[in-house]
Write a protein that holds these residues in place. Structure first.
Motif, PDB file in Angstrom:
ATOM      1  N   ALA A 267     -10.574  15.471  -3.901  1.00 56.76           N
ATOM      2  CA  ALA A 267     -11.837  14.802  -4.220  1.00 56.76           C
ATOM      3  C   ALA A 267     -12.260  15.088  -5.660  1.00 56.76           C
ATOM      4  N   LEU A 268     -12.029  16.306  -6.131  1.00 56.03           N
ATOM      5  CA  LEU A 268     -12.359  16.657  -7.518  1.00 56.03           C
ATOM      6  C   LEU A 268     -11.481  15.898  -8.503  1.00 56.03           C
ATOM      7  N   ILE A 269     -10.195  15.842  -8.214  1.00 54.82           N
ATOM      8  CA  ILE A 269      -9.273  15.149  -9.114  1.00 54.82           C
ATOM      9  C   ILE A 269      -9.521  13.644  -9.094  1.00 54.82           C
ATOM     10  N   ALA A 270      -9.951  13.102  -7.952  1.00 55.37           N
ATOM     11  CA  ALA A 270     -10.252  11.671  -7.844  1.00 55.37           C
ATOM     12  C   ALA A 270     -11.373  11.254  -8.801  1.00 55.37           C
ATOM     13  N   GLN A 271     -12.236  12.212  -9.197  1.00 52.11           N
ATOM     14  CA  GLN A 271     -13.297  11.927 -10.165  1.00 52.11           C
ATOM     15  C   GLN A 271     -12.728  11.725 -11.572  1.00 52.11           C
ATOM     16  N   ASP A 272     -11.455  12.097 -11.754  1.00 48.09           N
ATOM     17  CA  ASP A 272     -10.729  12.011 -13.024  1.00 48.09           C
ATOM     18  C   ASP A 272     -11.379  12.862 -14.113  1.00 48.09           C
ATOM     19  N   PRO A 273     -11.103  14.174 -14.084  1.00 45.33           N
ATOM     20  CA  PRO A 273     -11.691  15.070 -15.087  1.00 45.33           C
ATOM     21  C   PRO A 273     -11.025  15.012 -16.456  1.00 45.33           C
ATOM     22  N   ARG A 274      -9.969  14.227 -16.610  1.00 42.37           N
ATOM     23  CA  ARG A 274      -9.258  14.171 -17.884  1.00 42.37           C
ATOM     24  C   ARG A 274     -10.140  13.614 -18.998  1.00 42.37           C
ATOM     25  N   PRO A 275      -9.928  14.052 -20.237  1.00 37.28           N
ATOM     26  CA  PRO A 275     -10.676  13.468 -21.358  1.00 37.28           C
ATOM     27  C   PRO A 275     -10.458  11.955 -21.414  1.00 37.28           C
ATOM     28  N   ALA A 276     -11.497  11.221 -21.761  1.00 32.00           N
ATOM     29  CA  ALA A 276     -11.423   9.763 -21.756  1.00 32.00           C
ATOM     30  C   ALA A 276     -10.284   9.238 -22.626  1.00 32.00           C
ATOM     31  N   TYR A 277     -10.031   9.905 -23.743  1.00 26.67           N
ATOM     32  CA  TYR A 277      -9.012   9.395 -24.666  1.00 26.67           C
ATOM     33  C   TYR A 277      -7.579   9.662 -24.190  1.00 26.67           C
ATOM     34  N   ARG A 278      -7.420  10.363 -23.062  1.00 22.11           N
ATOM     35  CA  ARG A 278      -6.070  10.656 -22.575  1.00 22.11           C
ATOM     36  C   ARG A 278      -5.807  10.045 -21.192  1.00 22.11           C
ATOM     37  N   ARG A 279      -6.670   9.145 -20.781  1.00 22.54           N
ATOM     38  CA  ARG A 279      -6.564   8.632 -19.421  1.00 22.54           C
ATOM     39  C   ARG A 279      -5.475   7.585 -19.223  1.00 22.54           C
ATOM     40  N   THR A 280      -4.833   7.176 -20.271  1.00 22.69           N
ATOM     41  CA  THR A 280      -3.731   6.217 -20.132  1.00 22.69           C
ATOM     42  C   THR A 280      -2.364   6.884 -20.269  1.00 22.69           C
ATOM     43  N   GLU A 281      -2.333   8.177 -20.467  1.00 21.24           N
ATOM     44  CA  GLU A 281      -1.083   8.882 -20.716  1.00 21.24           C
ATOM     45  C   GLU A 281      -0.347   9.178 -19.405  1.00 21.24           C
ATOM     46  N   ILE A 282       0.778   8.537 -19.220  1.00 19.37           N
ATOM     47  CA  ILE A 282       1.587   8.706 -18.012  1.00 19.37           C
ATOM     48  C   ILE A 282       2.366  10.023 -18.080  1.00 19.37           C
ATOM     49  N   HIS A 283       2.393  10.740 -16.950  1.00 18.65           N
ATOM     50  CA  HIS A 283       3.169  11.975 -16.785  1.00 18.65           C
ATOM     51  C   HIS A 283       2.728  13.108 -17.713  1.00 18.65           C
ATOM     52  N   MET A 284       1.524  13.022 -18.251  1.00 21.13           N
ATOM     53  CA  MET A 284       0.950  14.135 -19.009  1.00 21.13           C
ATOM     54  C   MET A 284       0.294  15.091 -18.017  1.00 21.13           C
ATOM     55  N   LEU A 285       0.743  16.329 -17.982  1.00 17.52           N
ATOM     56  CA  LEU A 285       0.241  17.293 -17.011  1.00 17.52           C
ATOM     57  C   LEU A 285      -1.107  17.874 -17.431  1.00 17.52           C
ATOM     58  N   PHE A 286      -2.003  17.979 -16.452  1.00 14.74           N
ATOM     59  CA  PHE A 286      -3.292  18.633 -16.620  1.00 14.74           C
ATOM     60  C   PHE A 286      -3.405  19.700 -15.535  1.00 14.74           C
ATOM     61  N   VAL A 287      -4.168  20.737 -15.817  1.00 17.88           N
ATOM     62  CA  VAL A 287      -4.287  21.849 -14.871  1.00 17.88           C
ATOM     63  C   VAL A 287      -5.757  22.122 -14.580  1.00 17.88           C
ATOM     64  N   MET A 288      -6.098  22.115 -13.302  1.00 16.97           N
ATOM     65  CA  MET A 288      -7.453  22.422 -12.850  1.00 16.97           C
ATOM     66  C   MET A 288      -7.418  23.732 -12.064  1.00 16.97           C
ATOM     67  N   ARG A 289      -8.259  24.663 -12.432  1.00 18.63           N
ATOM     68  CA  ARG A 289      -8.329  25.941 -11.709  1.00 18.63           C
ATOM     69  C   ARG A 289      -9.301  25.813 -10.541  1.00 18.63           C
ATOM     70  N   TYR A 290      -8.833  26.180  -9.354  1.00 16.32           N
ATOM     71  CA  TYR A 290      -9.657  26.109  -8.141  1.00 16.32           C
ATOM     72  C   TYR A 290      -9.436  27.395  -7.346  1.00 16.32           C
ATOM     73  N   LYS A 291     -10.510  28.139  -7.124  1.00 15.91           N
ATOM     74  CA  LYS A 291     -10.426  29.433  -6.446  1.00 15.91           C
ATOM     75  C   LYS A 291      -9.351  30.302  -7.091  1.00 15.91           C
ATOM     76  N   SER A 292      -8.291  30.623  -6.340  1.00 15.03           N
ATOM     77  CA  SER A 292      -7.262  31.540  -6.832  1.00 15.03           C
ATOM     78  C   SER A 292      -5.988  30.827  -7.281  1.00 15.03           C
ATOM     79  N   VAL A 293      -6.062  29.505  -7.509  1.00 15.75           N
ATOM     80  CA  VAL A 293      -4.857  28.761  -7.870  1.00 15.75           C
ATOM     81  C   VAL A 293      -5.101  27.829  -9.060  1.00 15.75           C
ATOM     82  N   ASP A 294      -4.027  27.512  -9.760  1.00 19.18           N
ATOM     83  CA  ASP A 294      -4.025  26.459 -10.779  1.00 19.18           C
ATOM     84  C   ASP A 294      -3.309  25.246 -10.203  1.00 19.18           C
ATOM     85  N   VAL A 295      -3.982  24.102 -10.245  1.00 18.13           N
ATOM     86  CA  VAL A 295      -3.458  22.865  -9.667  1.00 18.13           C
ATOM     87  C   VAL A 295      -3.038  21.936 -10.803  1.00 18.13           C
ATOM     88  N   SER A 296      -1.752  21.605 -10.846  1.00 19.44           N
ATOM     89  CA  SER A 296      -1.231  20.688 -11.867  1.00 19.44           C
ATOM     90  C   SER A 296      -1.221  19.267 -11.315  1.00 19.44           C
TER      91      SER A 296
END
Length: 280
Positions: free
Chosen positions: A234-263
Motif C-alpha cells: 500500500a505504501l509503494i502503491a502511493q509511488d514515493p519515487r521522486p517525480a522526475y524519476r517516475r518513468t525510469e524502468i528497472h531503476m531500483l529504489f529502497v524503502m525502509r520498513y520496520k527491520s527490513v529494506d524493501v527494494s
C-alpha cells in the motif's frame, strides 16, 4: 503598540508532549497525507503529559488531531543549528504537481515551512495505560518514527467536516499504482517472519516477557507480521519515487520498513515490483 513592534510575539515555544513510534524510520515511503495507508503506530506520551487523567474522555472520540514537528526537515535542523540556510522560502514544488510547478508554501502542505509544524487527523484505535503511562494506538498517520508531538485534540465531526470545501490542485486522492511481489521477495519476507517468531518465542521463555512501554514500542517499530506485506504494498502503491524519476524502468529504489529494506522498481507493464526484502 502594534504586533510587529512586540518581539515577544514573534516566536512561540511549544513543549514536546510525546513521540510518535512507527514502522517507517525514513521520509522515503511515508504517506504524503494522513489516512492514505492504514498503518498502525503509537504515540508515547512523556512526563508530565503522560498522566492518564489528561486523557479521560478522549476514548469517546474515533479520531484525533495531532500537531507535530517535521524533525527530518533539513530547514528545521538548520534552524536548530542557527545556520543561515534556514531563511524563509516562499515557494515549493509539490510532488502532486509533478515536482516542477511552483506554488506558494502556504498553498501547500510542504514540510519546508517556517514553523516546521505538521497537522494530521488520525484514527484513535485505543488508549493503553502501561506502567502508569499513556500510549495512544493510532492508524493512518503520515508521520515517521521519532516524530515529536506538540499537541493532541479530539476530532469533532460536526465542525471539522466541511462537505462544500474545495481542494485546489488536489481535489481527489492520488492515483495508485499496481504493486506486485516477486516469488523471491515473498519467500524472503516469509522466512524473516519465521525467524523472528522463533527468536521472540525464545526470548519470552527466557525472560517471561510482559507488556511494558518498551516492548510495545519495539513491536511497533521492528516486529514483522504477514499483514505488514499488505502495508508495504500500500505504501509503494502511493509511488514515493521522486517525480522526475517516475518513468525510469528497472531503476531500483529502497524503502525502509520496520527491520527490513524493501527494494522495488518500475517494470515494463507499468507496475511497481518488489524485488527483494533484506534485513537491516
Amino acid at each position: 503598540m502594534s504586533c510587529q513592534d512586540d518581539s515577544s510575539l514573534s516566536n512561540h515555544i511549544a513543549p514536546i508532549i510525546g513521540y510518535h513510534h512507527a514502522p517507517l524510520s525514513q521520509k522515503f515511503g511515508a504517506p504524503r497525507q494522513p489516512n492514505l495507508v492504514a498503518l498502525t503506530s503509537v504515540i508515547e506520551m512523556i512526563a508530565p503529559y503522560d498522566t492518564p487523567a489528561a486523557f479521560i474522555g478522549l476514548e469517546d472520540f474515533s479520531h484525533i488531531w495531532v500537531s507535530w514537528q517535521f524533525h527530518h526537515n533539513y530547514l528545521y535542523k538548520d534552524k536548530q543549528a542557527n545556520k543561515a540556510d534556514s531563511s524563509f522560502r516562499a515557494q515549493v514544488r509539490p510532488p502532486r504537481l509533478g515536482g516542477n510547478q511552483k506554488i506558494g508554501v502556504f498553498a501547500s502542505r510542504s514540510m519546508y515551512r517556517p514553523s516546521a509544524l505538521g497537522l494530521s487527523v488520525v484514527k484513535l484505535e485505543h488508549i493503553e495505560i502501561i506502567e502508569g503511562r499513556v500510549l495512544l494506538i493510532i492508524s493512518g498517520a503520515d508521520m515517521i518514527d521519532g516524530t515529536p508531538v506538540i499537541d493532541i485534540k479530539p476530532y469533532v465531526a460536526y465542525s471539522d467536516v466541511l462537505h462544500e470545501a474545495q481542494s485546489g490542485f488536489a481535489p481527489s486522492a492520488p492515483h495508485l499504482l499496481a504493486v506486485t511481489v516477486t516469488e523471491f521477495a515473498y519467500e524472503q519476507f516469509v522466512q524473516m517472519i519465521d525467524n523472528q517468531r522463533i527468536h521472540n518465542e525464545a526470548e519470552k521463555t527466557a525472560q517471561n516477557e510482559k507488556a511494558t512501554v518498551k516492548v510495545v514500542i519495539h513491536k511497533m517499530q521492528k516486529q514483522l507480521l504477514m499483514p505488514d506485506l499488505d502495508n508495504i504494498k500500500a505504501l509503494i502503491a502511493q509511488d514515493p519515487r521522486p517525480a522526475y524519476r517516475r518513468t525510469e524502468i528497472h531503476m531500483l529504489f529502497v524503502m525502509r520498513y520496520k527491520s527490513v529494506d524493501v527494494s522495488f522498481q518500475l517494470i515494463d507493464s507499468g507496475e511497481l515490483q518488489i524485488t527483494a526484502v533484506v534485513t537491516i
